[in-house]
Design an enzyme around this catalytic site. Structure first.
Site, PDB file in Angstrom:
ATOM      1  N   ARG A 217       0.861  -1.199   0.000  1.00 53.46           N
ATOM      2  CA  ARG A 217       0.000   0.000   0.000  1.00 53.46           C
ATOM      3  C   ARG A 217       0.893   1.244   0.000  1.00 53.46           C
ATOM      4  O   ARG A 217       1.650   1.445   0.959  1.00 53.46           O
ATOM      5  CB  ARG A 217      -0.878  -0.019   1.250  1.00 53.46           C
ATOM      6  CG  ARG A 217      -1.811   1.202   1.397  1.00 53.46           C
ATOM      7  CD  ARG A 217      -2.542   1.192   2.736  1.00 53.46           C
ATOM      8  NE  ARG A 217      -3.244  -0.047   2.982  1.00 53.46           N
ATOM      9  CZ  ARG A 217      -3.661  -0.452   4.184  1.00 53.46           C
ATOM     10  NH1 ARG A 217      -3.477   0.303   5.256  1.00 53.46           N
ATOM     11  NH2 ARG A 217      -4.272  -1.610   4.317  1.00 53.46           N
TER      12      ARG A 217
ATOM     13  N   HIS B 247       1.702  -2.366   5.548  1.00 56.07           N
ATOM     14  CA  HIS B 247       1.455  -2.590   4.111  1.00 56.07           C
ATOM     15  C   HIS B 247       2.434  -1.789   3.248  1.00 56.07           C
ATOM     16  O   HIS B 247       2.824  -2.251   2.172  1.00 56.07           O
ATOM     17  CB  HIS B 247       0.025  -2.174   3.757  1.00 56.07           C
ATOM     18  CG  HIS B 247      -1.025  -3.124   4.231  1.00 56.07           C
ATOM     19  ND1 HIS B 247      -1.396  -4.254   3.530  1.00 56.07           N
ATOM     20  CD2 HIS B 247      -1.808  -3.099   5.335  1.00 56.07           C
ATOM     21  CE1 HIS B 247      -2.363  -4.881   4.178  1.00 56.07           C
ATOM     22  NE2 HIS B 247      -2.636  -4.207   5.286  1.00 56.07           N
TER      23      HIS B 247
ATOM     24  N   ASP C  45      -3.752  -8.249   3.552  1.00 57.41           N
ATOM     25  CA  ASP C  45      -5.120  -8.447   4.035  1.00 57.41           C
ATOM     26  C   ASP C  45      -5.671  -9.598   3.214  1.00 57.41           C
ATOM     27  O   ASP C  45      -5.736  -9.519   1.980  1.00 57.41           O
ATOM     28  CB  ASP C  45      -5.957  -7.182   3.820  1.00 57.41           C
ATOM     29  CG  ASP C  45      -5.503  -6.018   4.701  1.00 57.41           C
ATOM     30  OD1 ASP C  45      -4.879  -6.269   5.748  1.00 57.41           O
ATOM     31  OD2 ASP C  45      -5.784  -4.865   4.326  1.00 57.41           O
TER      32      ASP C  45
ATOM     33  N   GLU D 270      -7.799  -7.236  13.722  1.00 58.22           N
ATOM     34  CA  GLU D 270      -8.402  -7.521  12.414  1.00 58.22           C
ATOM     35  C   GLU D 270      -8.028  -8.936  11.982  1.00 58.22           C
ATOM     36  O   GLU D 270      -6.837  -9.240  11.799  1.00 58.22           O
ATOM     37  CB  GLU D 270      -7.880  -6.504  11.368  1.00 58.22           C
ATOM     38  CG  GLU D 270      -8.265  -5.069  11.708  1.00 58.22           C
ATOM     39  CD  GLU D 270      -7.590  -4.025  10.812  1.00 58.22           C
ATOM     40  OE1 GLU D 270      -6.519  -4.293  10.235  1.00 58.22           O
ATOM     41  OE2 GLU D 270      -8.153  -2.925  10.695  1.00 58.22           O
TER      42      GLU D 270
ATOM     43  N   HIS E 168      -5.533  -9.334   8.692  1.00 53.99           N
ATOM     44  CA  HIS E 168      -4.274  -8.578   8.530  1.00 53.99           C
ATOM     45  C   HIS E 168      -3.078  -9.359   9.096  1.00 53.99           C
ATOM     46  O   HIS E 168      -3.085  -9.728  10.269  1.00 53.99           O
ATOM     47  CB  HIS E 168      -4.450  -7.240   9.245  1.00 53.99           C
ATOM     48  CG  HIS E 168      -3.269  -6.319   9.210  1.00 53.99           C
ATOM     49  ND1 HIS E 168      -3.150  -5.289   8.309  1.00 53.99           N
ATOM     50  CD2 HIS E 168      -2.158  -6.265   9.989  1.00 53.99           C
ATOM     51  CE1 HIS E 168      -2.028  -4.624   8.530  1.00 53.99           C
ATOM     52  NE2 HIS E 168      -1.404  -5.202   9.551  1.00 53.99           N
TER      53      HIS E 168
HETATM   54  C1  LIG Z   1      -7.226  -0.652   6.645  1.00 51.65           C
HETATM   55  C2  LIG Z   1      -6.996  -2.088   7.029  1.00 51.65           C
HETATM   56  N1  LIG Z   1      -7.199  -2.914   5.884  1.00 51.65           N
HETATM   57  C3  LIG Z   1      -5.590  -2.259   7.573  1.00 51.65           C
HETATM   58  O1  LIG Z   1      -4.719  -2.744   6.900  1.00 51.65           O
HETATM   59  N2  LIG Z   1      -5.383  -1.799   8.835  1.00 51.65           N
HETATM   60  C4  LIG Z   1      -4.063  -1.798   9.411  1.00 51.65           C
HETATM   61  C5  LIG Z   1      -4.060  -1.405  10.861  1.00 51.65           C
HETATM   62  C6  LIG Z   1      -3.144  -0.870   8.634  1.00 51.65           C
HETATM   63  O2  LIG Z   1      -3.619   0.157   8.145  1.00 51.65           O
HETATM   64  O3  LIG Z   1      -1.939  -1.171   8.571  1.00 51.65           O
HETATM   65 ZN   LIG Z   2      -4.095  -4.755   6.573  1.00 56.64          ZN
END
Ligand SMILES: C[C@@H](N)C(=O)N[C@H](C)C(=O)O
Ligand SMILES: [Zn+2]
Length: 223
Positions: free
Chosen positions: A79, A124, A131, A188, A191
């Site tokens: 990400r 990420h 995820d 979560e 994750h």
């Molecule tokens: C936003 C969610 N999919 C996620 O990955 N949350 C964790 C805490 C992150 O943003 O790293």
């Molecule tokens: Zn995540």
């Protein structure tokens, strides 16, 4: 921790589709079907990019699950930092945006970072966090009790507030990922971060594109 700028992925990143084409991909942040209600900055293609180590570990988990006629479906992989920054601006914006009922009915958006559902510096962005959920051979996602990115105490892997089948499915996912070298989080069920990640201190910001990695692979569906 440094943020590494640049147009392309550094050496060491791969397209998951090139390493494990059997892992399905539904990269939600490249679509409006996510908690922000909009395509997220930095996602220019719905493809999963990861460090090679994370992709290989994910492939190992996927192969182990095949013995149970199950496989993996990824929702997010690498990400870019600019996407995380977009999440921060979204959380700061008092307007609702219409996604609360679906994604965070009990936790107000301004609490999502403090309560650990979102991170200002996300694993990420280091390229070794995913995820992910279980899917059946048909491709259908397994019921995990709550959907992906449902920011709520019931999404905690250990929550007793979901059915027995979902608890078993969460435990199976966590066991497969843990055996393959990943670490879960307490908030979560979807994750996971690779324990021995190759870039533990670098937060990358190259955009997610099909051509970002050498070889240029990265087709979406990953059938
Ligand atoms: C936003 C969610 N999919 C996620 O990955 N949350 C964790 C805490 C992150 O943003 O790293
Ligand atoms: Zn995540």
């Amino acid at each position: 921790a440094p943020v590494a700028e640049g147009r392309d992925a550094p050496d060491g990143f791969v397209a998951l589709a090139d390493v494990a084409p059997g892992i399905r991909q539904d990269v939600r942040y490249a679509t409006p079907h996510n908690f922000t209600g909009d395509t997220v900055d930095g996602y220019r293609a719905p493809v999963c990019l990861l460090t090679r180590e994370a992709a290989l570990a994910l492939r190992a988990a996927h192969r182990a699950l095949a013995e149970r006629d199950l496989g993996l479906l990824v929702y997010d992989c690498y990400r870019p930092q600019r996407a995380v920054d977009r999440f921060l601006r979204w959380a700061d914006d008092p307007r609702d945006g219409g996604t609360r009922d679906e994604y965070h009915p009990r936790v107000p958006k301004e609490r999502l970072f403090d309560e650990g559902y979102l991170a200002a510096r996300s694993g990420h962005s280091r390229g070794s966090t995913v995820d992910v959920t279980l899917r059946r051979a048909s491709g259908e996602a397994v019921d995990m009790g709550t959907p992906f990115d449902f920011f709520d105490p019931r999404s905690a892997p250990a929550s007793r507030d979901v059915g027995k089948g979902a608890r078993a499915a969460r435990a199976l996912l966590a066991a497969a990922l843990t055996d393959a070298g990943f670490e879960p989080v307490a908030t979560e069920w979807w994750h996971f971060t690779l324990r021995e990640e190759p870039f533990p201190d670098t937060y990358f910001d190259f955009p997610v594109t099909r051509g970002a990695v050498a070889g240029g692979g990265g087709g979406g569906g990953g059938g």
